[in-house]
Design a protein around this motif. Structure first.
Motif, PDB file in Angstrom:
ATOM      1  N   MET A   1      -5.546  -8.913 -14.114  1.00 54.02           N
ATOM      2  CA  MET A   1      -6.285  -8.222 -13.034  1.00 54.02           C
ATOM      3  C   MET A   1      -5.414  -6.933 -12.548  1.00 54.02           C
ATOM      4  O   MET A   1      -4.333  -6.881 -12.210  1.00 54.02           O
ATOM      5  N   SER A   2      -6.111  -5.866 -12.533  1.00 53.65           N
ATOM      6  CA  SER A   2      -5.490  -4.702 -11.873  1.00 53.65           C
ATOM      7  C   SER A   2      -6.095  -4.494 -10.323  1.00 53.65           C
ATOM      8  O   SER A   2      -7.223  -4.893  -9.979  1.00 53.65           O
ATOM      9  N   VAL A   3      -4.894  -3.916  -9.294  1.00 51.82           N
ATOM     10  CA  VAL A   3      -5.275  -4.076  -8.156  1.00 51.82           C
ATOM     11  C   VAL A   3      -5.069  -2.424  -7.781  1.00 51.82           C
ATOM     12  O   VAL A   3      -4.210  -1.810  -8.255  1.00 51.82           O
ATOM     13  N   VAL A   4      -5.657  -2.195  -6.432  1.00 49.07           N
ATOM     14  CA  VAL A   4      -5.257  -1.105  -5.761  1.00 49.07           C
ATOM     15  C   VAL A   4      -5.105  -1.644  -4.248  1.00 49.07           C
ATOM     16  O   VAL A   4      -5.799  -2.355  -3.537  1.00 49.07           O
ATOM     17  N   VAL A   5      -3.659  -1.201  -3.985  1.00 48.13           N
ATOM     18  CA  VAL A   5      -3.238  -2.026  -2.644  1.00 48.13           C
ATOM     19  C   VAL A   5      -3.204  -0.822  -1.473  1.00 48.13           C
ATOM     20  O   VAL A   5      -3.052   0.193  -1.650  1.00 48.13           O
ATOM     21  N   ARG A   6      -4.177  -0.998  -0.544  1.00 47.31           N
ATOM     22  CA  ARG A   6      -4.352  -0.108   0.566  1.00 47.31           C
ATOM     23  C   ARG A   6      -3.551  -0.358   1.713  1.00 47.31           C
ATOM     24  O   ARG A   6      -2.976  -1.277   1.923  1.00 47.31           O
TER      25      ARG A   6
ATOM     26  N   HIS B   1      -6.738   9.350 -10.663  1.00 49.35           N
ATOM     27  CA  HIS B   1      -7.904   9.678  -9.869  1.00 49.35           C
ATOM     28  C   HIS B   1      -7.967   8.660  -8.796  1.00 49.35           C
ATOM     29  O   HIS B   1      -8.326   8.885  -7.676  1.00 49.35           O
ATOM     30  N   VAL B   2      -7.768   7.256  -8.979  1.00 47.46           N
ATOM     31  CA  VAL B   2      -8.059   6.397  -8.190  1.00 47.46           C
ATOM     32  C   VAL B   2      -6.759   6.367  -6.966  1.00 47.46           C
ATOM     33  O   VAL B   2      -6.856   6.222  -5.954  1.00 47.46           O
ATOM     34  N   ALA B   3      -5.515   6.758  -7.432  1.00 48.89           N
ATOM     35  CA  ALA B   3      -4.346   6.991  -6.649  1.00 48.89           C
ATOM     36  C   ALA B   3      -4.709   8.043  -5.575  1.00 48.89           C
ATOM     37  O   ALA B   3      -4.091   7.934  -4.370  1.00 48.89           O
TER      38      ALA B   3
ATOM     39  N   GLY C   1      -5.499   0.312 -14.241  1.00 47.97           N
ATOM     40  CA  GLY C   1      -4.208  -0.088 -14.099  1.00 47.97           C
ATOM     41  C   GLY C   1      -3.924  -0.503 -12.631  1.00 47.97           C
ATOM     42  O   GLY C   1      -4.879  -1.360 -11.871  1.00 47.97           O
ATOM     43  N   ASN C   2      -2.945  -0.116 -12.048  1.00 45.27           N
ATOM     44  CA  ASN C   2      -2.489  -0.496 -10.616  1.00 45.27           C
ATOM     45  C   ASN C   2      -2.033   0.636  -9.872  1.00 45.27           C
ATOM     46  O   ASN C   2      -1.369   1.716 -10.423  1.00 45.27           O
TER      47      ASN C   2
END
Length: 233
Positions: free
Chosen positions: A1-6, A68-70, A144-145
């Motif tokens: 699982m890929s995550v974005v930590v806010r 771009h997500v970052a 990715g992460n």
């Protein structure tokens, strides 16, 4: 699982600014010669210097989708730190992404991969430390992460750690240790200033650093030239 930590925590801005007054070499020495990113990562132009908090991004080889997500997670004062999951020298980053990052207050980029648009990045003054320069583009297919711990240039970097980068390279300071490293950096700078004054006055490093006994213990001996030697024959 890929995550974005806010909403990842960052090092206090005053501590970051304090560390930013010093060069990479000083901070590296002050924290016990730790945290130095592999010297393969070099600035794309000089002179340059940034100090900010790490915005981390893990990417797939040849895929810059997560950059771009970052951007969405960026805060003013961040430095984007990017590492691929396996070695890749493709040009992940260029003028357009730099323009986007700057609009969100990001100070620079550290990437263990390739970048392109070097002339444009230099003209706009956006600092980049990269392992390669390549015109080869990337795709957008693999997730990715973002804002998770990564290894970049052989160093473990966590979101919010302090990143200092200049002409000498890149050093990372754990955000939990940053206040202590700042105090050590100040002490080291003061000591170096005093030493600089003594060297400028003509004192020898041999005496300032107390090297003579150690050199003698290693077998170094001084001998006077003979009359023949002095005559040049």
């Amino acid at each position: 699982m890929s995550v974005v930590v806010r909403n990842a925590p960052r090092t206090d801005a005053e501590v970051v600014a304090g560390l930013g007054r010093f060069g990479v070499a000083t901070v590296h020495e002050a924290q016990g010669r730790r945290g130095l990113v592999d010297p393969r990562l070099r600035p794309t132009f000089r002179p340059t210097h940034v100090a900010g908090t790490a915005l981390t991004c893990e990417v797939a080889p040849g895929d810059n989708w997560m950059l771009h997500v970052a951007v969405e997670q960026a805060r003013p004062g961040d430095v984007l730190v990017v590492s691929p999951t396996s070695p890749c020298g493709d040009g992940y980053f260029g003028e357009l992404l730099a323009t986007s990052l700057r609009a969100h207050g990001v100070l620079g980029l550290v990437i263990d991969a390739g970048v392109r648009d070097i002339a444009e990045l230099t003209a706009m003054g956006f600092p980049v430390w990269s392992a390669a320069v390549s015109a080869r583009g990337t795709v957008k297919q693999t997730v990715g992460n973002v804002q998770t711990p990564i290894v970049c240039g052989g160093v473990l970097i966590r979101p919010g750690d302090v990143v200092i980068a200049d002409d000498d390279g890149v050093v990372v300071v754990d955000r939990h240790e940053a206040p202590e490293v700042l105090a050590s950096s100040r002490a080291r700078e003061a000591k170096e200033a005093a030493t600089r004054d003594r060297l400028a006055a003509g004192e020898l490093g041999l005496d300032i650093y107390g090297m003579r006994d150690a050199l003698a213990a290693k077998g170094l001996r001084y001998v006077d030239a003979t009359p023949v030697d002095r005559a040049g024959r």
